[in-house]
Design a protein around this motif. Structure first.
Motif, PDB file in Angstrom:
ATOM      1  N   HIS A   1       0.836  -1.201   0.000  1.00  0.00           N
ATOM      2  CA  HIS A   1       0.000   0.000   0.000  1.00  0.00           C
ATOM      3  C   HIS A   1       0.872   1.253   0.000  1.00  0.00           C
ATOM      4  O   HIS A   1       0.599   2.228  -0.733  1.00  0.00           O
ATOM      5  CB  HIS A   1      -0.915  -0.020   1.220  1.00  0.00           C
TER       6      HIS A   1
ATOM      7  N   GLN B   1       0.852   3.960  -2.965  1.00  0.00           N
ATOM      8  CA  GLN B   1       0.456   5.337  -2.682  1.00  0.00           C
ATOM      9  C   GLN B   1       1.487   6.339  -3.190  1.00  0.00           C
ATOM     10  O   GLN B   1       1.136   7.465  -3.579  1.00  0.00           O
ATOM     11  CB  GLN B   1       0.235   5.514  -1.182  1.00  0.00           C
TER      12      GLN B   1
ATOM     13  N   SER C   1       0.544   6.755  -6.688  1.00  0.00           N
ATOM     14  CA  SER C   1      -0.679   7.543  -6.763  1.00  0.00           C
ATOM     15  C   SER C   1      -0.387   9.036  -6.562  1.00  0.00           C
ATOM     16  O   SER C   1      -0.948   9.890  -7.270  1.00  0.00           O
ATOM     17  CB  SER C   1      -1.681   7.068  -5.710  1.00  0.00           C
TER      18      SER C   1
ATOM     19  N   HIS D   1       0.777   1.652 -11.443  1.00  0.00           N
ATOM     20  CA  HIS D   1      -0.495   2.373 -11.419  1.00  0.00           C
ATOM     21  C   HIS D   1      -0.547   3.283 -12.644  1.00  0.00           C
ATOM     22  O   HIS D   1       0.472   3.871 -13.022  1.00  0.00           O
ATOM     23  CB  HIS D   1      -0.480   3.160 -10.113  1.00  0.00           C
TER      24      HIS D   1
ATOM     25  N   HIS E   1      -5.157  -0.122 -11.499  1.00  0.00           N
ATOM     26  CA  HIS E   1      -5.150  -0.080 -10.035  1.00  0.00           C
ATOM     27  C   HIS E   1      -4.435  -1.316  -9.498  1.00  0.00           C
ATOM     28  O   HIS E   1      -4.488  -2.400 -10.096  1.00  0.00           O
ATOM     29  CB  HIS E   1      -6.573  -0.082  -9.478  1.00  0.00           C
TER      30      HIS E   1
ATOM     31  N   LEU F   1      -8.364  -1.544  -2.527  1.00  0.00           N
ATOM     32  CA  LEU F   1      -7.407  -0.795  -3.340  1.00  0.00           C
ATOM     33  C   LEU F   1      -6.146  -0.459  -2.551  1.00  0.00           C
ATOM     34  O   LEU F   1      -6.223   0.058  -1.431  1.00  0.00           O
ATOM     35  CB  LEU F   1      -8.041   0.498  -3.835  1.00  0.00           C
TER      36      LEU F   1
ATOM     37  N   SER G   1      -3.781   1.311  -4.458  1.00  0.00           N
ATOM     38  CA  SER G   1      -3.574   2.589  -5.141  1.00  0.00           C
ATOM     39  C   SER G   1      -4.865   3.405  -5.076  1.00  0.00           C
ATOM     40  O   SER G   1      -5.914   2.911  -4.664  1.00  0.00           O
ATOM     41  CB  SER G   1      -3.182   2.333  -6.599  1.00  0.00           C
ATOM     42  N   THR G   2      -4.764   4.666  -5.496  1.00  0.00           N
ATOM     43  CA  THR G   2      -5.947   5.534  -5.511  1.00  0.00           C
ATOM     44  C   THR G   2      -5.796   6.588  -6.601  1.00  0.00           C
ATOM     45  O   THR G   2      -4.683   7.021  -6.914  1.00  0.00           O
ATOM     46  CB  THR G   2      -6.164   6.217  -4.149  1.00  0.00           C
TER      47      THR G   2
ATOM     48  N   ASP H   1      -7.420   9.395  -6.009  1.00  0.00           N
ATOM     49  CA  ASP H   1      -7.852  10.565  -5.245  1.00  0.00           C
ATOM     50  C   ASP H   1      -6.972  11.788  -5.509  1.00  0.00           C
ATOM     51  O   ASP H   1      -7.475  12.918  -5.615  1.00  0.00           O
ATOM     52  CB  ASP H   1      -7.847  10.264  -3.746  1.00  0.00           C
TER      53      ASP H   1
ATOM     54  N   GLU I   1     -14.368   4.869  -5.885  1.00  0.00           N
ATOM     55  CA  GLU I   1     -13.459   4.019  -5.116  1.00  0.00           C
ATOM     56  C   GLU I   1     -14.027   3.597  -3.764  1.00  0.00           C
ATOM     57  O   GLU I   1     -13.464   2.713  -3.107  1.00  0.00           O
ATOM     58  CB  GLU I   1     -12.116   4.727  -4.908  1.00  0.00           C
ATOM     59  N   ASP I   2     -15.104   4.219  -3.344  1.00  0.00           N
ATOM     60  CA  ASP I   2     -15.604   4.005  -1.984  1.00  0.00           C
ATOM     61  C   ASP I   2     -15.842   2.536  -1.626  1.00  0.00           C
ATOM     62  O   ASP I   2     -15.513   2.109  -0.506  1.00  0.00           O
ATOM     63  CB  ASP I   2     -16.882   4.811  -1.759  1.00  0.00           C
TER      64      ASP I   2
ATOM     65  N   ARG J   1     -12.197   0.777  -0.662  1.00  0.00           N
ATOM     66  CA  ARG J   1     -11.143   1.423   0.116  1.00  0.00           C
ATOM     67  C   ARG J   1     -10.600   0.477   1.190  1.00  0.00           C
ATOM     68  O   ARG J   1     -11.344  -0.286   1.801  1.00  0.00           O
ATOM     69  CB  ARG J   1     -11.654   2.721   0.735  1.00  0.00           C
TER      70      ARG J   1
END
Length: 272
Positions: A14, A18, A21, A106, A233, A244, A246-247, A249, A262-263, A266
């Motif tokens: 993660h 990130q 991301s 990503h 992703h 996830l 990645s994101t 956001d 993505e909700d 998460r």
């Protein structure tokens, strides 16, 4: 062989994802007409290193840059260069980072200025197909369930699904088992197991599914010269459902995009 990850390893993955991301979020503010892909590549390398990671693509299989930059009819693996982006272009930016021995991988396709409505639809449908594929990454399902969901959604809109390039497992190496095609039959292929980590990445063409490669040995483009879209992703199977790593956001924040796509997926690190 599929390599199952512990929850501690998923936390490390993660962190790597990130960083990628955040890199894409930084680049989102820089993608505009007149900017060169090589300039964006240099920004990304500096950003990744400043965040304590190593560019994941640089030198891998002798690839010469930090980012795969694929505009318009290029599907993936485009090499950054000094040619400026133009109004109405699209650009797929695929980025990797290595930190704590684990990779993040990503991708996001950006609009350069104002693009046509046909291209906007292709972008929207491809992004929708990514999440339809992720929905199928649950315990007991198989690789073919993800590919079928992506293929069904994109082909019903008349688009071509690239066959030769696929998603993949992810971990201490960039490409692990299983391969994750964007087409397939339900109930076929390897079964999904708790702790699996994969990169799901639809590559969808406006026209034909057929592709060709440039003499540089890297760049893949559509055979008919029509645009191609790429989103990706990193996803872990946690407690039987997709989460996830990645994101988008950071990209969405930079571009002023409001979405809750993505909700459902998460990851709550406190629960690992």
């Amino acid at each position: 062989m599929i390599i199952i990850k512990t929850k501690e390893e998923i936390k490390l993955m993660h962190e790597s994802a990130q960083i990628v991301s955040k890199t894409l979020g930084m680049l989102a503010k820089e993608v505009k007409p007149g900017v060169t892909t090589l300039h964006l590549d240099n920004l990304a390398e500096e950003f990744i290193r400043d965040h304590g990671a190593i560019p994941g693509f640089l030198g891998m299989y002798d690839f010469p840059n930090t980012l795969c930059m694929s505009p318009n009819a290029q599907v993936v693996h485009g090499i950054p260069n000094t040619k400026p982006l133009n109004e109405g272009d699209i650009i797929s930016i695929d980025c990797g980072a290595l930190k704590n021995e684990y990779y993040g991988d990503h991708a996001y396709t950006f609009e350069v200025g104002d693009v046509s409505e046909d291209i906007k639809k292709l972008i929207r449908v491809t992004k929708e197909s990514l999440y339809k594929g992720i929905e199928q990454f649950v315990s007991g399902n198989r690789v073919g369930d993800v590919g079928y969901a992506i293929q069904k959604h994109t082909e019903k809109n008349g688009y071509g699904v690239v066959r030769e390039l696929v998603g993949h497992g992810l971990g201490k190496t960039m490409h692990e088992d299983p391969q994750m095609p964007n087409y397939g039959k339900r109930g076929r292929g390897k079964k999904f197991l708790e702790g699996m980590t994969v990169a799901i990445e639809p590559m969808i063409n406006m026209g034909t599914k057929s592709i060709k490669q440039l003499p540089d040995g890297w760049t893949i483009l559509t055979e008919d010269g029509l645009p191609s879209i790429h989103f990706e992703h990193d996803v872990a199977l946690v407690d039987g459902i997709p989460r996830l790593l990645s994101t988008f956001d950071y990209v969405h924040e930079a571009l002023g995009i409001k979405t809750n796509e993505e909700d459902p997926f998460r990851l709550d690190l406190a629960q690992l």
